[in-house]
Scaffold this motif. Structure first.
Motif, PDB file in Angstrom:
ATOM      1  N   GLU A 162       0.837  -1.196   0.000  1.00 51.19           N
ATOM      2  CA  GLU A 162       0.000   0.000   0.000  1.00 51.19           C
ATOM      3  C   GLU A 162       0.871   1.245   0.000  1.00 51.19           C
ATOM      4  O   GLU A 162       2.081   1.174   0.184  1.00 51.19           O
ATOM      5  CB  GLU A 162      -0.944   0.004   1.206  1.00 51.19           C
ATOM      6  CG  GLU A 162      -0.248   0.020   2.543  1.00 51.19           C
ATOM      7  CD  GLU A 162      -1.231  -0.068   3.694  1.00 51.19           C
ATOM      8  OE1 GLU A 162      -2.398  -0.380   3.454  1.00 51.19           O
ATOM      9  OE2 GLU A 162      -0.816   0.164   4.838  1.00 51.19           O
ATOM     10  N   LYS A 163       0.204   2.381  -0.240  1.00 51.08           N
ATOM     11  CA  LYS A 163       0.890   3.667  -0.204  1.00 51.08           C
ATOM     12  C   LYS A 163       0.321   4.495   0.951  1.00 51.08           C
ATOM     13  O   LYS A 163      -0.888   4.507   1.173  1.00 51.08           O
ATOM     14  CB  LYS A 163       0.703   4.418  -1.522  1.00 51.08           C
ATOM     15  CG  LYS A 163       1.292   3.733  -2.716  1.00 51.08           C
ATOM     16  CD  LYS A 163       1.431   4.676  -3.918  1.00 51.08           C
ATOM     17  CE  LYS A 163       0.115   5.198  -4.428  1.00 51.08           C
ATOM     18  NZ  LYS A 163       0.264   6.004  -5.651  1.00 51.08           N
ATOM     19  N   TRP A 164       1.201   5.187   1.655  1.00 50.75           N
ATOM     20  CA  TRP A 164       0.783   6.088   2.720  1.00 50.75           C
ATOM     21  C   TRP A 164       1.097   7.521   2.305  1.00 50.75           C
ATOM     22  O   TRP A 164       2.226   7.823   1.928  1.00 50.75           O
ATOM     23  CB  TRP A 164       1.527   5.803   4.022  1.00 50.75           C
ATOM     24  CG  TRP A 164       1.112   4.546   4.717  1.00 50.75           C
ATOM     25  CD1 TRP A 164       0.237   3.597   4.267  1.00 50.75           C
ATOM     26  CD2 TRP A 164       1.577   4.089   5.991  1.00 50.75           C
ATOM     27  NE1 TRP A 164       0.115   2.586   5.181  1.00 50.75           N
ATOM     28  CE2 TRP A 164       0.925   2.854   6.251  1.00 50.75           C
ATOM     29  CE3 TRP A 164       2.473   4.578   6.931  1.00 50.75           C
ATOM     30  CZ2 TRP A 164       1.150   2.126   7.422  1.00 50.75           C
ATOM     31  CZ3 TRP A 164       2.698   3.864   8.095  1.00 50.75           C
ATOM     32  CH2 TRP A 164       2.047   2.658   8.337  1.00 50.75           C
ATOM     33  N   ILE A 165       0.106   8.377   2.377  1.00 51.17           N
ATOM     34  CA  ILE A 165       0.333   9.811   2.203  1.00 51.17           C
ATOM     35  C   ILE A 165       0.193  10.434   3.590  1.00 51.17           C
ATOM     36  O   ILE A 165      -0.885  10.400   4.189  1.00 51.17           O
ATOM     37  CB  ILE A 165      -0.658  10.421   1.208  1.00 51.17           C
ATOM     38  CG1 ILE A 165      -0.525   9.725  -0.148  1.00 51.17           C
ATOM     39  CG2 ILE A 165      -0.414  11.918   1.063  1.00 51.17           C
ATOM     40  CD1 ILE A 165      -1.567  10.136  -1.162  1.00 51.17           C
ATOM     41  N   ILE A 166       1.285  10.967   4.094  1.00 53.88           N
ATOM     42  CA  ILE A 166       1.360  11.400   5.484  1.00 53.88           C
ATOM     43  C   ILE A 166       1.209  12.920   5.564  1.00 53.88           C
ATOM     44  O   ILE A 166       2.035  13.665   5.027  1.00 53.88           O
ATOM     45  CB  ILE A 166       2.691  10.966   6.118  1.00 53.88           C
ATOM     46  CG1 ILE A 166       2.854   9.443   6.004  1.00 53.88           C
ATOM     47  CG2 ILE A 166       2.764  11.398   7.571  1.00 53.88           C
ATOM     48  CD1 ILE A 166       4.221   8.949   6.438  1.00 53.88           C
ATOM     49  N   PHE A 167       0.151  13.361   6.238  1.00 51.10           N
ATOM     50  CA  PHE A 167      -0.054  14.776   6.547  1.00 51.10           C
ATOM     51  C   PHE A 167       0.394  14.973   7.993  1.00 51.10           C
ATOM     52  O   PHE A 167      -0.268  14.509   8.924  1.00 51.10           O
ATOM     53  CB  PHE A 167      -1.522  15.165   6.386  1.00 51.10           C
ATOM     54  CG  PHE A 167      -2.019  15.112   4.966  1.00 51.10           C
ATOM     55  CD1 PHE A 167      -2.129  16.267   4.212  1.00 51.10           C
ATOM     56  CD2 PHE A 167      -2.369  13.906   4.382  1.00 51.10           C
ATOM     57  CE1 PHE A 167      -2.583  16.221   2.895  1.00 51.10           C
ATOM     58  CE2 PHE A 167      -2.827  13.847   3.077  1.00 51.10           C
ATOM     59  CZ  PHE A 167      -2.936  15.009   2.329  1.00 51.10           C
ATOM     60  N   ASP A 168       1.493  15.656   8.181  1.00 52.86           N
ATOM     61  CA  ASP A 168       2.107  15.761   9.505  1.00 52.86           C
ATOM     62  C   ASP A 168       2.283  17.233   9.890  1.00 52.86           C
ATOM     63  O   ASP A 168       2.161  18.128   9.037  1.00 52.86           O
ATOM     64  CB  ASP A 168       3.462  15.034   9.494  1.00 52.86           C
ATOM     65  CG  ASP A 168       4.044  14.865  10.890  1.00 52.86           C
ATOM     66  OD1 ASP A 168       3.294  14.990  11.875  1.00 52.86           O
ATOM     67  OD2 ASP A 168       5.257  14.600  10.997  1.00 52.86           O
ATOM     68  N   GLU A 169       2.579  17.434  11.186  1.00 50.50           N
ATOM     69  CA  GLU A 169       2.827  18.767  11.740  1.00 50.50           C
ATOM     70  C   GLU A 169       1.641  19.694  11.459  1.00 50.50           C
ATOM     71  O   GLU A 169       1.817  20.859  11.082  1.00 50.50           O
ATOM     72  CB  GLU A 169       4.124  19.350  11.170  1.00 50.50           C
ATOM     73  CG  GLU A 169       5.347  18.520  11.502  1.00 50.50           C
ATOM     74  CD  GLU A 169       6.631  19.062  10.877  1.00 50.50           C
ATOM     75  OE1 GLU A 169       6.591  20.203  10.379  1.00 50.50           O
ATOM     76  OE2 GLU A 169       7.649  18.351  10.894  1.00 50.50           O
TER      77      GLU A 169
END
Length: 560
Positions: free
Chosen positions: A380-387
């Motif tokens: 799978e692919k993870w798109i990480i929205f952080d901070e």
């Protein structure tokens, strides 16, 4: 364990009879509750074991479940044929509300209820009326609440160390010390962050997503991880091969402006083919197509003017629209559909508003993510929205195998719920069996002040609590007689001390100093649930089997 047939085998009961009464009925109830409690006894404590259950999944397909706690066990049995025996069904239903409300303490409530029923029926057999037993149990439960009042300590929402201790206590011995400490730290960080955002008014654990996988870095992100699967239900070789593994986010985006939409990108009734509308000429078709292209370009230009860096859509984005947006340097993330809650969580994390029409995008509807990047895993692919500014968190859990990752996710999720409960109530008590030992000791002394027969029921309540301690000891591999005797002697004086058992070494310890801490509400609710369930069952003296032909009865009916 095969749950295909959950009717209890009561060999000494003739089911051709309409009823069983008195001693036979009580023996039936005793054995029924013992059968249910036996399902969860070995799961209690830091060294609890697991159950292998043959049942059905939510699509009614056969499956084998490895269950580690009472909630999983009961749910797996219910997905099979369920608890068809009437006493067992009543028993399980009585504790079901506790499971739904707290998500913890179900096993404690089950085994305490079973112990109270056994002790209560012994008193009834000796000539004590059931009502006297119930009154005595109520007196004992009320007294237990006062002992817990003396035990309890305040749990401030910003006390990171105490919250970490609660989280660590809630995790089983299956995790090594380093992993337990790290996960407990992250759970405490997330809860403190939730509390800061709401001023302690309410902590919503839906805003903390626990995600487990193999080969990932354990980390707490302040934001949302959008997971893109080849298929939300089935991942076979064909779907894996067909999945678009091209990176969606080419480079890490800093301080990204985010726009979120939950419906299809539509440009009105503009048609693109002769089948969709009546066209008077080829000229009209070309005009419509040019208008559609202009609308796409205008939409992309509008978002670019708003300095949007990431466009998020719950629905699939047409390739032409995607191309128009990407030409403006806008990253497109579409099909954020599984789970659907990711859209609203993204909005809360980035402080954006979810819009349903392209004309609704204005500067005040946009949000911001401190960092946006993509991680490509094996499946799978993870798109990480952080901070992000919003108090929405994603806690990543890692393990060596897929099965271990699933178990770690369950353990950490349970610790999150338990710790949140302590933070909401702002009250904790020591663990390690200290509450049960202290209450049992206090009840034995208090019972001497009761002159009536209820004294015997109060003492039986203390015995039931020590039965619980014996079970904890057995599951940890220690001699239950030695453990209970040691704890009883440790609590022999009049002071309320948080002395419990170190179930690793078998020695007495101060639970506060050892950092073994749990929410007060779990044990309090377990006692209350056990008492109310026992009250229902102790007063039953006749069991009527459901296969009785009710037409043979002639009830008297009152008429106006």
């Amino acid at each position: 364990m095969d749950v295909g047939n959950t009717d209890l085998d009561i060999e000494d009961v003739d089911k051709t009879e309409w009823t069983i009464q008195d001693e036979e009925a009580r023996e039936h109830i005793r054995r029924s509750t013992d059968e249910i409690a036996s399902l969860v006894r070995s799961t209690i404590g830091p060294y609890g074991l697991e159950k292998l259950i043959e049942t059905y999944d939510y699509q009614n397909q056969p499956e084998v479940v490895l269950a580690a706690d009472a909630d999983q066990i009961l749910a797996a049995v219910e997905r099979g044929d369920g608890f068809n025996e009437p006493v067992a069904a009543l028993f399980v239903d009585a504790v079901d509300s506790m499971q739904r409300g707290l998500g913890d303490g179900t096993a404690t409530a089950l085994v305490l209820t079973d112990a109270l029923i056994k002790r209560g029926f012994d008193l009834i057999k000796d000539g004590i009326h059931p009502s006297a037993v119930i009154v005595g149990y109520s007196i004992a439960a009320n007294r237990a609440g006062k002992v817990l009042d003396d035990f309890a300590r305040e749990c401030p929402l910003d006390d990171h160390q105490l919250l970490r201790q609660v989280a660590s206590t809630a995790m089983t011995i299956d995790l090594d010390d380093a992993a337990r400490f790290q996960y407990a730290e992250q759970v405490a960080d997330a809860i403190v962050g939730l509390a800061e955002a709401t001023d302690g008014q309410w902590l919503n654990t839906d805003d903390v997503d626990v995600i487990a996988d193999t080969g990932v870095e354990e980390h707490l992100y302040r934001g949302v991880i959008v997971q893109r699967h080849p298929s939300p239900i089935q991942e076979d070789e064909d779907s894996l091969a067909a999945f678009d593994w091209t990176p969606t986010v080419k480079d890490t985006l800093e301080d990204a402006t985010v726009a979120i939409m939950d419906s299809e990108v539509s440009f009105g009734k503009t048609a693109t083919s002769l089948e969709e509308t009546r066209l008077s000429s080829l000229n009209t078709l070309k005009q419509q197509q040019r208008a559609l292209v202009n609308s796409r370009e205008a939409f992309a230009d509008h978002l670019a003017t708003l300095e949007v860096d990431v466009f998020i859509s719950q629905e699939d984005i047409d390739d032409d629209v995607r191309s128009a947006l990407e030409r403006e340097g806008i990253t497109v993330i579409d099909r954020v559909q599984y789970p659907k809650s990711d859209i609203t969580r993204l909005a809360r994390a980035t402080d954006a508003s979810v819009v349903s029409h392209i004309d609704d995008f204005t500067p005040d509807m946009l949000g911001t993510a401190g960092r946006v990047r993509e991680l490509i895993l094996s499946d799978e692919k993870w798109i990480i929205f952080d901070e992000c500014e919003g108090s929405v968190f994603s806690l990543v859990v890692s393990a060596d195998t897929a099965f271990a990752a699933t178990e770690h996710e369950r353990i950490v999720s349970n610790a999150l719920e338990v710790t949140t409960m302590a933070a909401i109530d702002q009250q904790v008590i020591p663990g390690a069996g200290a509450p049960a030992a202290a209450i049992a000791s206090d009840l034995r002394q208090y019972s001497r002040t009761i002159a009536e027969r209820e004294q015997l029921a109060v003492e039986a309540f203390a015995d039931a609590l020590e039965d619980f301690l014996r079970l904890l000891s057995e599951n940890a591999g220690f001699d239950p007689i030695d453990v209970v005797t040691t704890l009883r002697n440790a609590h022999a004086d009049d002071s309320v001390v948080p002395l419990g058992m170190n179930f690793t070494s078998g020695e007495i310890m101060d639970a506060w100093e050892a950092g073994v801490v749990e929410p007060r509400r779990v044990f309090s609710q377990a006692i209350e649930t056990a008492c109310s369930t026992t009250e229902q069952l102790l007063t039953v003296d006749t069991i009527l089997y459901p296969n009785v032909n009710l037409e043979s009865f002639s009830p008297e009916i009152e008429h106006d």
